[in-house]
Each structure stands twice: as C-alpha cells, then as structure tokens.
Design a protein around this motif. Structure first.
Motif, PDB file in Angstrom:
ATOM      1  N   ARG A 291      26.423  41.661  59.283  1.00 23.33           N
ATOM      2  CA  ARG A 291      24.962  41.548  59.328  1.00 23.33           C
ATOM      3  C   ARG A 291      24.466  40.804  60.560  1.00 23.33           C
ATOM      4  NH1 ARG A 291      24.018  38.539  53.942  1.00 23.33           N
ATOM      5  NH2 ARG A 291      25.987  37.672  54.638  1.00 23.33           N
ATOM      6  N   PHE A 292      25.271  39.875  61.092  1.00 23.34           N
ATOM      7  CA  PHE A 292      24.754  39.086  62.219  1.00 23.34           C
ATOM      8  C   PHE A 292      25.870  38.750  63.205  1.00 23.34           C
ATOM      9  CE2 PHE A 292      25.586  36.342  58.582  1.00 23.34           C
ATOM     10  CZ  PHE A 292      26.495  35.437  59.119  1.00 23.34           C
ATOM     11  N   ASP A 293      25.432  38.517  64.453  1.00 21.38           N
ATOM     12  CA  ASP A 293      26.400  38.131  65.479  1.00 21.38           C
ATOM     13  C   ASP A 293      25.940  36.886  66.220  1.00 21.38           C
ATOM     14  OD1 ASP A 293      24.279  39.175  66.739  1.00 21.38           O
ATOM     15  OD2 ASP A 293      25.352  40.786  67.780  1.00 21.38           O
ATOM     16  N   SER A 294      24.933  36.219  65.665  1.00 25.15           N
ATOM     17  CA  SER A 294      24.477  34.967  66.258  1.00 25.15           C
ATOM     18  C   SER A 294      23.750  34.171  65.182  1.00 25.15           C
ATOM     19  CB  SER A 294      23.519  35.250  67.419  1.00 25.15           C
ATOM     20  OG  SER A 294      22.308  35.778  66.890  1.00 25.15           O
ATOM     21  N   LEU A 295      23.463  32.903  65.481  1.00 19.85           N
ATOM     22  CA  LEU A 295      22.759  32.055  64.531  1.00 19.85           C
ATOM     23  C   LEU A 295      21.358  32.612  64.266  1.00 19.85           C
ATOM     24  CD1 LEU A 295      22.960  29.574  62.829  1.00 19.85           C
ATOM     25  CD2 LEU A 295      22.294  28.185  64.782  1.00 19.85           C
ATOM     26  N   GLU A 296      20.710  33.082  65.311  1.00 21.75           N
ATOM     27  CA  GLU A 296      19.362  33.632  65.156  1.00 21.75           C
ATOM     28  C   GLU A 296      19.377  34.844  64.230  1.00 21.75           C
ATOM     29  OE1 GLU A 296      20.689  32.614  67.944  1.00 21.75           O
ATOM     30  OE2 GLU A 296      19.318  31.052  68.657  1.00 21.75           O
ATOM     31  N   ALA A 297      20.361  35.721  64.453  1.00 22.90           N
ATOM     32  CA  ALA A 297      20.454  36.923  63.618  1.00 22.90           C
ATOM     33  C   ALA A 297      20.795  36.552  62.179  1.00 22.90           C
ATOM     34  CB  ALA A 297      21.512  37.865  64.184  1.00 22.90           C
ATOM     35  N   CYS A 298      21.590  35.521  62.045  1.00 24.74           N
ATOM     36  CA  CYS A 298      21.962  35.048  60.704  1.00 24.74           C
ATOM     37  C   CYS A 298      20.722  34.573  59.960  1.00 24.74           C
ATOM     38  CB  CYS A 298      22.982  33.921  60.820  1.00 24.74           C
ATOM     39  SG  CYS A 298      23.383  33.156  59.250  1.00 24.74           S
ATOM     40  N   LYS A 299      19.852  33.866  60.692  1.00 23.72           N
ATOM     41  CA  LYS A 299      18.602  33.394  60.090  1.00 23.72           C
ATOM     42  C   LYS A 299      17.754  34.572  59.640  1.00 23.72           C
ATOM     43  CE  LYS A 299      14.250  31.171  61.054  1.00 23.72           C
ATOM     44  NZ  LYS A 299      13.285  30.856  62.095  1.00 23.72           N
ATOM     45  N   LYS A 300      17.692  35.604  60.532  1.00 24.56           N
ATOM     46  CA  LYS A 300      16.873  36.776  60.218  1.00 24.56           C
ATOM     47  C   LYS A 300      17.420  37.489  58.979  1.00 24.56           C
ATOM     48  CE  LYS A 300      14.870  38.292  64.214  1.00 24.56           C
ATOM     49  NZ  LYS A 300      15.350  38.860  65.474  1.00 24.56           N
ATOM     50  N   ALA A 301      18.750  37.501  58.860  1.00 22.18           N
ATOM     51  CA  ALA A 301      19.377  38.169  57.710  1.00 22.18           C
ATOM     52  C   ALA A 301      19.252  37.331  56.435  1.00 22.18           C
ATOM     53  CB  ALA A 301      20.843  38.440  58.029  1.00 22.18           C
ATOM     54  N   GLY A 302      18.628  36.157  56.567  1.00 18.88           N
ATOM     55  CA  GLY A 302      18.431  35.304  55.388  1.00 18.88           C
ATOM     56  C   GLY A 302      19.690  34.594  54.953  1.00 18.88           C
ATOM     57  N   GLY A 303      20.626  34.413  55.875  1.00 20.20           N
ATOM     58  CA  GLY A 303      21.888  33.787  55.517  1.00 20.20           C
ATOM     59  C   GLY A 303      21.758  32.287  55.267  1.00 20.20           C
ATOM     60  N   VAL A 304      22.623  31.765  54.390  1.00 17.65           N
ATOM     61  CA  VAL A 304      22.682  30.331  54.138  1.00 17.65           C
ATOM     62  C   VAL A 304      23.840  29.762  54.952  1.00 17.65           C
ATOM     63  CG1 VAL A 304      23.007  28.532  52.422  1.00 17.65           C
ATOM     64  CG2 VAL A 304      21.787  30.630  51.826  1.00 17.65           C
TER      65      VAL A 304
END
Ligand SMILES: Nc1ncnc2c1ncn2[C@@H]1O[C@H](COP(=O)(O)OP(=O)(O)OP(=O)(O)O)[C@@H](O)[C@H]1O
Ligand SMILES: [Mg+2]
Lengths: 251, 506
Positions: free
Chosen positions: B142-155
């Motif tokens: 779902r993500f390849d960076s901290l920003e993308a992780c945030k967008k994906a709603g990751g904890v």
C-alpha cells in the motif's frame, strides 16, 4: 381429614458422629393436640423437633406426618419428603429468624406469594389479616430491627401461619424474651390451640405447659422417660430423672 | 540422615552462595577494564539495558556482562578520561530525569539532542548521527514512504518520547507508542500495526535480519545522539567532549560502529565536520491549557477501563464464589484453584501474556483465530480475571456471613434453596459485599496505571509523556494527582458510607 394428620415417630435414632442424640424415640401425636416437650439441656429436644420438619436428618426409624413419610438419610441436609412435611407444620425459632431486609408485611406475604403462587393482592390481604390477629397490623411497614422481641416473635408466628399449616413446631420461642413480653406470645399460642392447630412446643415455661398442654413429654439423654397429662408428669413424676430436672428448673 | 534431605540442603546452600555473589557483584564488575588506572572514583553511566540492543543489552553468552556499541564506547572513553566507567541500570524513559536528580553522572543511551534538553541539561558534542527508518511487513504494497503510509491510514508504532514520535505527531500520522523497542516490531509482524518508525540502529538490529519485514524508503530526519550531564558538570562535560573528538580522530569510533554495522556516510560527515548545531526541532511550549485536555483524555480512558474491568470481575466472581461454597468437590477445587492462581500472579504478567503471549500461542498452534486482542480488550480481560478472584472471595465471605437460621427459616416456609438464596440470602449478602467491593474498585482504579505496558494511553501514561516532553514533572504530576484524587476520594467516601449504613448489625 383431621384423623390422618397424626404425627407418628417410630424408633428414631440420630447420631452426631459417634454421639447418640436421639435413642430409639417413638411418639405418636394426634391432630389438634398440644404437646409440651421438656427436658434438660442437650437432651435432644431441638433435634427431635427439627427432624419432624426435615431440618435435620436421622439415622434410623421413620417419621410419618399425615400421609407423608420422612426416612433415614445419611446426609446432614435435605430430607426427601421434607418440603411436603413443611406444608403441614410451620416452624418457629427461638431467635425469630425474621428476614431483616423485608418489612413485617413482606416477611409474612413472601412465602404465600412465591411458594403458594397467590396474587400480590391476595397475599397481602392474607398477611394483613394475620398481622391483625397477632395484634401487629400497625407495624406492617416496620422492619424487624424496629420491633421488640415479642413483636418479632408474633410476626414469625404470623409468617408461619400464612402458609396455612395444620400445626406449629415451636422451639423455646419465648426464651429470648423479657417476662412481660412472653405472655403476649403465649396468648397467641393459646389462641391457635383453640383453633385446633397441633402444637409441639419445646419449652421451659412449666406454668404455661400446665395450663395449655394436653400432654407433657420428658426427654433426657435422647430417650423419652416420661409421657402423660401435665398434672401427672409435672406434679407427680415417676422417673427420678424427671424429679431431678423439675426441681432444678422450679427453684 | 535422609539422603534426599542432605542433597536438597546442598542445593540450597549452593544457591544461596550464588545469589549472594550475584548481589554483591556490581553488574559492571565483569566489564571492568584491566588497562585503566583506578585512582579516581569511577564515573557512573546511566542507561537502560532492557531490550536495548544494539546500544546496550545483556550478553546472551554471559548474563553478568553487557554488550553494545555504547558499552564499547564507554570502555573506549575510560582511557582518555583516565577514569573507570560503571554502568547503572536505569529506566530509559526516566534517563534525563535521572541525570538531573544525580542518580548517575551522565546518561548515554541514544539520548537525542533537543532544544528542551539543551535548556535543562549540559549536552556533549554528538557521538552519532541517527536517522529514522520506516519498516513495514515484507508483503506491504500500500505504501512506499511515510507520507504514503499516512495516506493509506496506516498506524505506525514507535518509542515513547523520541524524535520518531515527534515526527509522527508533526505529520499527523496515526501512531502507537511503546515503552521498549522489541514490541513494536513484534506487533508489526503479527499485523497489529502497519509500520514502525525508529532510529536506524534499532531498525538495523531488530528488523533487518527478519525476512518478514522490510525497510521502506531511505532513512530520514537526521539528528544527534549526545551524552547528557547535569548543568553544573561543565568541567566533566568538556573532558568528555574532548575525548569524543580524540576517539573520532583516532578512528576508534569508526571501528566500534563498523563492528556493530551502524557505520555510514552520515557518521563520516559528522566526524569530519566537527560539530555544528543545526537542530531545527521546534520546542513546544507546554502550558496548562495545552496539557490539561490531554490529561482529561487519559482520565476518561482510566475510568472506562476501571468500570468495564470491574463489571467483568463482578459478573465472573459470583459463579466462582457459588462453586466454592456449594459445588461438589471438583467444582470447589476448580474455584479454589482459580482464586489462588489469579490472586497469586502479578497483573502485569497476566497483561503481558494476554497481549503478547496469546498471539504467539495461536500462531504456534496454527489456530485460525489470531487471538490478537486489542490493548483495551486485553486490559479489561486481564483486570477482570484478576479482580474476579478478589470479588469471588468477597462474595463468599458475604454469603457465608448470613446465619444458617435464615436458610432454615426459608426452608421451613417451603421455599426451595434457589428461592431462599435469591430472595433471602443474596439481598442480605449484598449489604456485606458492597463496602469491600467499593474498596476494590478504588484499588483497581489506581492499578490501571500499569496498562501503559500494552500501549494504552491512560492517565498515568499521559502524564509520563507530557512530563517528559515539557520537563514539568512537578506541575503536571500535581495536576495528575489531583485528577486521581477527585475521582477516588468520593469512591472512598461511598465505601465508608455503605459500611456505616449496612456494615454492622442488622
Ligand atoms: N450440628 C450438630 N453437630 C454435632 N452435635 C450436635 C449438633 N446439633 C446438636 N448437637 C448435639 O446434640 C445434642 C442434642 O442437642 P439439642 O440441641 O437437640 O438439645 P436440646 O435438648 O435442644 O438442648 P437445649 O435445651 O440446650 O436447647 C447436644 O449434645 C448437642 O451438642
Ligand atoms: Mg434446643
């Protein structure tokens, strides 16, 4: 109906561990009789009375109450048949055992309501009538701790009567009361006797026994040592043990 | 003499000697260098060895020794300083507080250079440049960076009061905060969280060897590890500054970092350039209006946790008490075993087991249900199971305190045992049971403060976090204590009121 409401105790023996408390006791009590059970402390009077109500078991013999029979049972608790027997005889305790969290009225109406299945209104009507009869209609809303000892014991009698038993088992029910309070309880008993109830009373009130009892039974060391009308047993006892006992309590 | 007895006594004596040796031997004694002259008193170095690799941790080969790059660094510092350095075990989260209190001479344990600390402490020149490394599960798409992780709603999991936590706060990433560095990676692996952001040395040590995890993006947001002294230790701090420069020049630092596989270009730049202070982290100004709402939020969690746990305990306690009172012997045995077991083990252990242990069991036995309890569920269950044991005993005592005459009175009126229990015994027992139960509730209320170990931010945890970011230990501590008191004192009064009302005589 009255004819088959006899109490027949035959050859009942009760032991606590190795200690024999009732030793081959046999006794027949006719319906409507008032029997005073007397005897020294530890004689087994309470044990005998509680056996009739199925509150303790016994080891040998049998007890018939009307058409119900209690048989020996090794366990110390529930006797088979006990619940039917309890519908015939109510029990009054020396220390009242009112339910402290319920008012006098609730104490009296709880069992008719939930055991007999009466409606709330009917149970209340019955309870009020009985409280009135023992002279406590005014105290219906009082809690046990707000009542005197004599009042408590009269509520306890009303409570037992609410189940419409054929008789009452009374274990030293005036022993915890001051002398002036004893009479209010004893007069209630005399009233019930007139109504034809079978009364089996463990008592130390020799005067009351002489006045109200049809029959006095003396129990000592687990055996019946004397049995007869009050004037015979109390004024002219045959057994030396009875004489000794009477001289002790009559001083 | 009985042989077995003699043998047992021998074992006992041997054990006692071993214990005495362990107690008298300071942990760092095994570490004591042979080369440095012991004329001056040793310097005391505070750090946390619990799960502290690669900084400092117990040597798996010899539990009396410690290993880690900071252990090597401390040993290397002894020579230029001309003093022995003695390790003092101290809780990581309280390290800076420990320096200020004077529990040891300096803290060296991945302490980050921040404006707050600069104000409160004397910080040495940096000895290491850390960067923050994001780690995710190997199959993460779902993500390849901290920003993308945030967008994906990751904890994202991290450690409490670290630069990584502050970065997550700044970016508004949903975070979960842990007290030690082992648990976040474990939770990541089993899917409780989606990523972990921590210092590169930690990631290198814990995540890199794990094929179920992978590094996501390059390490970012560099900062400095420094050694922290009390402000009045200027002379010592200067000596240490000089010693660090010497170790950098001699190549000793590089040798140590390479040994621990944490050498990189950043370190080269640091050691080449000397020191500059380019720190840009914004210091937060914590005033009452800022921290009080956060404390209140923690208080709500505490209250929620207390009442839900008590509910579980109150319901579970009754059948246990009844089994103990009226059951046949196997039931009595089971109920007694329950009570003894749950009264006998620390709640902390129980919480650890429910939260971290159950998923491992489920995994090992290949159960389809993962048994991954949420922190709140684990806490409520843990406290519920524990306090059910206490409640059961309170119920038992309460029910047993009702005289048998009451049972007999019920029986003689033709009531069944169940009827007598429900209408006669229980209502009376409740009056006996309520006051001690309220006491238990107050105890539970305070006990809940230990749940921070499974990442629940209740009142005490909130206090720890706030106090450490603001250094207002006293002020916020006072406000926190007031919050506890405002809630527990009325409960105490309720308990005493019930006791007066119902406790004695009926
Ligand atoms: N639950 C029990 N366990 C053991 N022994 C008992 C128990 N109940 C009564 N006993 C014993 O049985 C004997 C008879 O007791 P019981 O209460 O029937 O005497 P009692 O005639 O009613 O005496 P009192 O006039 O003092 O009431 C006594 O020796 C007593 O110690
Ligand atoms: Mg008696």
């Amino acid at each position: 109906m009255t004819g088959n409401m006899q109490v027949v105790i035959s050859h009942v023996t009760k032991r606590f561990n190795s200690h024999t408390v009732l030793n081959d006791v046999s006794l027949t009590i006719e319906a409507g009789q008032t029997v005073a059970l007397i005897g020294p402390s530890g004689a087994g009077k309470s044990t005998l009375l509680r056996s009739i109500n199925g509150l303790n078991s016994f080891d040998e013999g049998e007890i018939r109450v009307g058409s119900h029979t209690l048989l020996p049972n090794r366990s110390h608790h529930a006797c088979p048949g006990a619940r039917q027997v309890r519908r015939v005889f109510g029990m009054i305790f020396q220390d009242f055992q009112l339910f402290p969290h319920l008012t006098a009225l609730q104490n009296v109406m709880d069992a008719p309501r939930y055991v007999l299945g009466l409606s709330k209104a009917d149970a209340e009507k019955r309870a009020m009538k009985l409280l009135d009869r023992v002279g406590l209609a005014a105290k219906a809303a009082a809690y046990p701790q707000e009542l005197s000892g004599g009042q408590k014991q009269r509520v306890a009698i009303a409570r037992a009567m609410a189940m419409e038993p054929r008789g009452l088992l009374c274990d030293e029910i005036t022993s915890a009361l001051d002398p002036e309070l004893k009479n209010e309880v004893l007069s209630v008993l005399e009233d019930l006797k007139r109504e034809g109830l079978t009364l089996i009373l463990v008592t130390h009130e020799i005067g009351f026994a002489r006045r109200a009892a049809d029959r006095v039974v003396v129990l000592a060391e687990g055996r019946i040592i004397e049995d007869g009308p009050p004037h015979e047993v109390l004024d002219n006892p045959k057994a030396p043990r009875t004489r000794q006992f009477l001289s002790q309590i009559l001083v | 003499m009985n042989i077995r007895l003699a043998w047992a006594r021998g074992v006992f004596v041997a054990g006692a000697v071993a214990l005495a040796t362990m107690l008298t031997l300071p942990p760092a004694a095994a570490e004591a260098p042979t080369k440095s002259p012991p004329e001056k008193s040793p310097l005391r170095w505070g750090a946390d060895s619990e799960g502290g690799a690669p900084y400092i941790c117990k040597d798996p080969q010899d539990v009396n020794r410690y290993v880690g790059f900071e252990v090597d660094l401390a040993a290397a510092l002894e020579k230029p300083l001309g003093r022995r350095i003695e390790f003092v075990q101290y809780d990581f989260k309280s390290l800076t507080a420990g320096v200020r209190r004077g529990d040891f001479d300096f803290a060296m344990n991945g302490v980050e250079d921040t404006p707050d600390r600069r104000k409160a402490l004397r910080l040495s020149r940096p000895y290491y440049v850390y960067t923050l490394q994001l780690v995710a599960r190997a199959d993460e798409k779902r993500f390849d960076s901290l920003e993308a992780c945030k967008k994906a709603g990751g904890v994202v999991g991290t450690l409490e009061d670290t630069a990584a936590e502050r970065l997550l706060d700044q970016m508004g990433v949903e975070k979960k905060v842990y007290g030690s560095q082992v648990e976040p990676y474990r939770d990541l692996e089993i899917g409780r969280i989606d990523a972990v952001l921590l210092d590169l040395p930690i990631a290198t040590y814990y995540a890199k060897p794990n094929e179920k995890l992978k590094f996501v993006g390059p390490a970012r947001n560099p900062g400095y590890y420094v050694i922290a002294f009390r402000r009045d230790q200027e002379a010592l701090a200067r000596e240490v500054d000089k010693a660090i420069v010497e170790l950098a020049k001699s190549g000793e630092l590089q040798r140590i970092y390479e040994k621990w596989q944490i050498w990189n270009d950043e370190q080269k730049r640091l050691l080449d350039s000397g020191v500059s202070d380019f720190l840009t982290e914004s210091g937060k100004q914590w005033n009452f209006a800022r921290y009080f709402p956060l404390l209140l939020k923690g208080a709500v969690v505490t209250v929620e946790l207390t009442f839900l746990s008590m509910l579980v305990a109150a319901i579970l306690g009754l059948p246990i008490a009844l089994m103990r009172l009226y059951g046949n012997w196997p039931m009595q045995l089971a109920a007694t075993a329950y009570v003894e077991f749950f009264r006998g083990i620390p709640v902390l252990l129980l919480l650890f087991f429910l939260y971290y242990g159950l998923p491992v069991i489920a995994e090992n036995f290949h159960w389809t249900i993962g048994l991954k309890l949420s922190p709140m569920t684990a806490a409520i269950l843990g406290f519920g199971l524990n306090y059910a044991a206490y409640q059961a005993e309170i119920y038992r005592a309460g029910i047993a305190s009702i005289p048998v005459g009451q049972w007999e009175a019920g029986a003689s009126l033709g009531m069944t045992q169940l009827h007598t229990f429900r209408r006669i015994i229980l209502p009376q027992a409740v009056r006996v049971i309520l006051p001690p139960s309220t006491n238990d509730l107050v105890a539970l209320f305070k006990d809940t403060s230990i749940v921070s170990i499974i990442a629940i931010e209740e009142l005490t945890k909130e206090y720890q976090i706030l106090a450490k970011s603001s250094l207002k230990y006293l002020e916020i501590g006072f406000v926190t204590a007031m919050l506890y008191l405002v809630m527990s004192v009325p409960l105490g009064y309720l308990s005493r009121y019930l006791e007066r009302r119902w406790g004695k005589g009926r």
